[in-house]
Design a protein around this motif. Structure first.
Motif, PDB file in Angstrom:
ATOM      1  N   TRP A  27      64.204 132.645  -9.467  1.00  0.00           N
ATOM      2  CA  TRP A  27      65.355 132.755 -10.088  1.00  0.00           C
ATOM      3  C   TRP A  27      66.563 133.401  -9.131  1.00  0.00           C
ATOM      4  CZ3 TRP A  27      68.660 136.977 -11.680  1.00  0.00           C
ATOM      5  CH2 TRP A  27      69.776 136.765 -12.705  1.00  0.00           C
ATOM      6  N   LEU A  28      66.216 134.154  -8.119  1.00  0.00           N
ATOM      7  CA  LEU A  28      67.399 135.134  -7.353  1.00  0.00           C
ATOM      8  C   LEU A  28      67.304 134.187  -5.904  1.00  0.00           C
ATOM      9  CD1 LEU A  28      66.407 138.648  -7.780  1.00  0.00           C
ATOM     10  CD2 LEU A  28      68.518 137.308  -8.700  1.00  0.00           C
ATOM     11  N   PHE A  29      66.490 133.355  -5.649  1.00  0.00           N
ATOM     12  CA  PHE A  29      66.391 132.485  -4.236  1.00  0.00           C
ATOM     13  C   PHE A  29      67.855 131.865  -3.990  1.00  0.00           C
ATOM     14  CE2 PHE A  29      65.448 129.166  -1.314  1.00  0.00           C
ATOM     15  CZ  PHE A  29      65.068 129.762  -0.409  1.00  0.00           C
ATOM     16  N   PRO A  30      68.336 131.068  -5.140  1.00  0.00           N
ATOM     17  CA  PRO A  30      69.806 130.281  -5.007  1.00  0.00           C
ATOM     18  C   PRO A  30      70.768 131.260  -4.806  1.00  0.00           C
ATOM     19  CG  PRO A  30      68.594 129.601  -6.738  1.00  0.00           C
ATOM     20  CD  PRO A  30      67.714 130.679  -6.478  1.00  0.00           C
ATOM     21  N   PHE A  31      70.763 132.611  -5.366  1.00  0.00           N
ATOM     22  CA  PHE A  31      71.847 133.539  -5.051  1.00  0.00           C
ATOM     23  C   PHE A  31      71.662 134.233  -3.755  1.00  0.00           C
ATOM     24  CE2 PHE A  31      70.964 133.297  -9.550  1.00  0.00           C
ATOM     25  CZ  PHE A  31      72.563 133.169  -9.958  1.00  0.00           C
ATOM     26  N   PHE A  32      70.409 134.220  -3.078  1.00  0.00           N
ATOM     27  CA  PHE A  32      70.291 134.786  -2.066  1.00  0.00           C
ATOM     28  C   PHE A  32      70.843 133.826  -0.963  1.00  0.00           C
ATOM     29  CE2 PHE A  32      67.261 135.125   1.713  1.00  0.00           C
ATOM     30  CZ  PHE A  32      67.603 136.511   2.014  1.00  0.00           C
ATOM     31  N   CYS A  33      70.510 132.339  -1.145  1.00  0.00           N
ATOM     32  CA  CYS A  33      70.957 131.420  -0.181  1.00  0.00           C
ATOM     33  C   CYS A  33      72.477 131.293  -0.047  1.00  0.00           C
ATOM     34  CB  CYS A  33      70.356 130.140  -0.694  1.00  0.00           C
ATOM     35  SG  CYS A  33      68.580 129.969  -0.285  1.00  0.00           S
ATOM     36  N   LEU A  34      72.993 131.639  -1.477  1.00  0.00           N
ATOM     37  CA  LEU A  34      74.639 131.663  -1.477  1.00  0.00           C
ATOM     38  C   LEU A  34      75.286 132.716  -0.698  1.00  0.00           C
ATOM     39  CD1 LEU A  34      76.709 130.110  -3.068  1.00  0.00           C
ATOM     40  CD2 LEU A  34      76.611 132.248  -4.719  1.00  0.00           C
ATOM     41  N   ILE A  35      74.627 133.998  -0.564  1.00  0.00           N
ATOM     42  CA  ILE A  35      75.040 134.926   0.089  1.00  0.00           C
ATOM     43  C   ILE A  35      74.893 134.824   1.438  1.00  0.00           C
ATOM     44  CG2 ILE A  35      74.625 137.422   0.505  1.00  0.00           C
ATOM     45  CD1 ILE A  35      73.939 137.858  -2.186  1.00  0.00           C
ATOM     46  N   CYS A  66      81.058 129.193  -1.269  1.00  0.00           N
ATOM     47  CA  CYS A  66      79.952 130.339  -1.140  1.00  0.00           C
ATOM     48  C   CYS A  66      80.648 131.644  -1.186  1.00  0.00           C
ATOM     49  CB  CYS A  66      78.968 129.964  -0.108  1.00  0.00           C
ATOM     50  SG  CYS A  66      78.048 128.525  -0.053  1.00  0.00           S
ATOM     51  N   ALA A  67      81.435 131.794  -0.251  1.00  0.00           N
ATOM     52  CA  ALA A  67      82.004 133.347  -0.234  1.00  0.00           C
ATOM     53  C   ALA A  67      82.889 133.470  -1.806  1.00  0.00           C
ATOM     54  CB  ALA A  67      83.100 133.378   0.673  1.00  0.00           C
ATOM     55  N   GLY A  68      83.649 132.473  -2.224  1.00  0.00           N
ATOM     56  CA  GLY A  68      84.119 132.428  -3.581  1.00  0.00           C
ATOM     57  C   GLY A  68      83.042 133.052  -4.640  1.00  0.00           C
ATOM     58  N   GLY A  69      81.998 132.253  -4.532  1.00  0.00           N
ATOM     59  CA  GLY A  69      81.132 132.707  -5.715  1.00  0.00           C
ATOM     60  C   GLY A  69      80.559 133.631  -5.542  1.00  0.00           C
ATOM     61  N   VAL A  88      82.429 136.429  -4.288  1.00  0.00           N
ATOM     62  CA  VAL A  88      83.246 137.438  -4.805  1.00  0.00           C
ATOM     63  C   VAL A  88      83.243 137.307  -6.710  1.00  0.00           C
ATOM     64  CG1 VAL A  88      85.895 137.703  -5.199  1.00  0.00           C
ATOM     65  CG2 VAL A  88      84.699 137.236  -2.891  1.00  0.00           C
ATOM     66  N   VAL A  89      83.199 136.294  -7.030  1.00  0.00           N
ATOM     67  CA  VAL A  89      83.172 136.157  -8.659  1.00  0.00           C
ATOM     68  C   VAL A  89      82.170 136.987  -9.071  1.00  0.00           C
ATOM     69  CG1 VAL A  89      83.394 134.690 -10.483  1.00  0.00           C
ATOM     70  CG2 VAL A  89      84.752 134.141  -8.550  1.00  0.00           C
ATOM     71  N   ALA A  90      80.860 136.749  -8.559  1.00  0.00           N
ATOM     72  CA  ALA A  90      79.717 137.142  -9.137  1.00  0.00           C
ATOM     73  C   ALA A  90      79.504 138.566  -9.120  1.00  0.00           C
ATOM     74  CB  ALA A  90      78.365 136.326  -8.572  1.00  0.00           C
ATOM     75  N   VAL A  91      79.556 139.251  -7.869  1.00  0.00           N
ATOM     76  CA  VAL A  91      79.412 140.566  -7.679  1.00  0.00           C
ATOM     77  C   VAL A  91      79.932 141.505  -8.762  1.00  0.00           C
ATOM     78  CG1 VAL A  91      79.846 142.617  -6.183  1.00  0.00           C
ATOM     79  CG2 VAL A  91      79.086 140.370  -5.421  1.00  0.00           C
ATOM     80  N   PRO A  92      81.356 141.438  -8.941  1.00  0.00           N
ATOM     81  CA  PRO A  92      82.063 142.275  -9.881  1.00  0.00           C
ATOM     82  C   PRO A  92      81.572 141.975 -11.560  1.00  0.00           C
ATOM     83  CG  PRO A  92      83.586 141.190  -8.783  1.00  0.00           C
ATOM     84  CD  PRO A  92      82.318 140.502  -8.534  1.00  0.00           C
ATOM     85  N   VAL A  93      81.448 140.827 -11.887  1.00  0.00           N
ATOM     86  CA  VAL A  93      80.640 140.554 -13.030  1.00  0.00           C
ATOM     87  C   VAL A  93      79.217 141.220 -13.303  1.00  0.00           C
ATOM     88  CG1 VAL A  93      80.197 138.816 -14.865  1.00  0.00           C
ATOM     89  CG2 VAL A  93      82.275 138.514 -13.466  1.00  0.00           C
ATOM     90  N   THR A  94      78.589 140.828 -12.248  1.00  0.00           N
ATOM     91  CA  THR A  94      77.143 141.573 -12.484  1.00  0.00           C
ATOM     92  C   THR A  94      77.161 142.822 -12.465  1.00  0.00           C
ATOM     93  OG1 THR A  94      76.460 139.513 -11.001  1.00  0.00           O
ATOM     94  CG2 THR A  94      75.070 141.589 -10.839  1.00  0.00           C
TER      95      THR A  94
END
Length: 344
Positions: free
Chosen positions: A88-96, A312-315, A317-323
Motif C-alpha cells: 500500500w505504501l510503495f506508490p507513495f514511497f515512489c512519489l516521494i 509528484c512534488a505537488g502530490g 505537498v497536498v498529502a503531508v498536511p492532510v496525513t
C-alpha cells in the motif's frame, strides 16, 4: 417358628451350598429369634488388578503449547499485515522519490534518483498556479468543515431526540435519495451555478454551496452517536430550566467530542478528494480549480514530460498536511465511527 424366621430360612435355602457356612435352626438352647448366619462371597478386590495408566501431559507443557500456538498465529497475522502495508505504501514511497529527482523532469525507468534536490518544490511555488489551487482547496475545506458540521449535528440531534409527525418518512426519504449517484444532477448543478455566476473562476464558492447544501443527508453516524447518550441528561437539564438549544450546546456537545471532530475532519477533507464535480464546475478556468484538478492538467501529453516530477512534488505537498491532521485526530475519528455504529 414365626413368619419372620420362615422367610429367613427360605432365603438361605436359595443360596448355593458352597456359599453357606452354617445354618443353625432354633433349638431349646438357642433363642427362636436368632437369625441364620450366612457367609456371602467376598467382595471383588479391584485394587489387585493392574491397569495400564494413560500418560497425561503435564499442565505446564499444555500451557506452553497454547502459548506457542498463539505466538505463531500472531506472527503470521503480523507478516500478512506487514506485506499489505508495504504494498500500500510503495506508490507513495515512489512519489516521494520522484519529487526529489532533479536530473530530469520526465518519467524514468529506475527508482532512486541520481541527483537529489528541492528544485521541483521551488518551481512548484514560484512558477505555477499551484499556490492558488492549494488556497482554493483550503478555503473550501474550512468553510465546508464549519458549515457542514453545524448542519449535520443539528439534523442528527433533531432526529435523535425529537419525535414529530413525518420523522420516519423524512429519514427514509433522505436514505433513499442518497442511493442515487451525484452524477445525475451534475448538468442541473452546472446550469444553476452558471446562472448565478458561481462557476469557472468563482467555482470554489459554487462548490462550497453544493457541498454544504447536501450535508444534512449525512446524519446517519452522528445520529447513531447521539442515540447512545442517555436521554435522562436532556430531561434533567430541561427540569433545571434549560432550553433545547442550551441542552444541545452545553450538555450534548461536550459529550460528543469524537463525533464532532469526525464530522469536521470529513468536511475538511472532502474538497481535497473531489475531482469530477470540481473539474466540471471549473470548466477549464485556472483560477477556479482545486488542487486535484490543477495537478491533473499537468498530466496532458504535451506537459507530462516537463511537469512530471513537479506533479509528484505537488502530490507530496497536498498529502503531508492532510496525513498529519488525520493521524493527530485518528483517535477521535475511530471513536466517532464506532460510537455512531452502535445504534441507528
Amino acid at each position: 417358628m414365626d413368619l419372620e424366621n420362615k422367610d429367613i430360612v427360605q432365603e438361605v435355602n436359595e443360596i448355593p451350598q458352597e456359599t453357606v457356612e452354617t445354618v443353625e435352626a432354633p433349638t431349646a438352647s438357642t433363642p427362636a429369634t436368632q437369625e441364620a448366619r450366612v457367609t456371602l462371597p467376598p467382595i471383588f478386590d479391584y485394587s489387585a488388578v493392574e491397569t495400564e495408566e494413560t500418560p497425561v501431559a503435564p499442565p505446564m507443557k499444555r500451557h506452553m503449547g497454547a502459548k506457542a500456538k498463539r505466538t505463531l498465529s500472531n506472527a503470521i497475522i503480523y507478516i500478512i499485515l506487514g506485506i499489505m502495508t508495504v504494498v500500500w505504501l510503495f506508490p507513495f514511497f515512489c512519489l516521494i522519490l520522484e519529487s526529489f529527482r532533479v536530473e530530469t523532469t520526465a518519467q524514468v525507468g529506475y527508482l532512486f534518483p541520481k541527483q537529489w534536490g528541492f528544485d521541483n518544490y521551488i518551481r512548484l511555488f514560484t512558477e505555477t498556479d499551484f499556490p492558488r489551487w492549494l488556497l482554493n482547496t483550503f478555503v473550501m475545506g474550512v468553510f465546508v468543515a464549519i458549515l457542514q458540521t453545524i448542519i449535520v449535528l443539528c439534523m442528527s440531534y433533531t432526529l435523535s431526540r425529537l419525535r414529530f409527525k413525518g420523522r420516519k418518512f423524512l429519514m427514509n426519504f433522505m436514505l433513499i435519495l442518497g442511493m442515487f449517484p451525484g452524477f445525475l444532477s451534475m448538468i442541473l448543478l452546472y446550469k444553476v451555478l452558471s446562472d448565478v455566476g458561481l462557476y469557472e473562476a468563482n467555482a470554489p464558492w459554487g462548490l462550497i454551496l453544493v457541498y454544504v447544501a447536501s450535508s444534512g443527508m449525512g446524519y446517519y453516524i452522528s445520529k447513531g452517536f447521539f442515540d447512545t447518550i442517555p436521554t435522562t441528561l436532556d430531561e434533567a437539564a430541561r427540569v433545571d430550566g434549560a432550553t433545547r438549544f442550551q441542552v444541545f450546546y452545553k450538555v450534548i456537545l461536550p459529550l460528543s467530542k469524537p463525533i464532532v471532530i469526525y464530522t469536521v475532519l470529513m468536511g475538511f477533507m472532502a474538497p481535497f478528494g473531489d475531482f469530477v464535480l470540481a473539474k466540471y464546475i471549473a470548466h477549464g478556468a485556472v483560477e477556479g480549480m482545486n488542487v486535484g484538478v490543477g495537478l491533473w492538467t499537468w498530466l496532458e501529453r504535451t506537459l507530462i514530460n516537463t511537469n512530471y516530477t513537479m506533479f509528484c512534488a505537488g502530490g507530496v505537498v497536498v498529502a503531508v498536511p492532510v496525513t498529519i491532521l488525520f493521524l493527530c485526530l485518528q483517535k477521535y475519528y475511530v471513536e466517532g465511527v464506532t460510537g455512531g455504529a452502535v445504534k441507528g
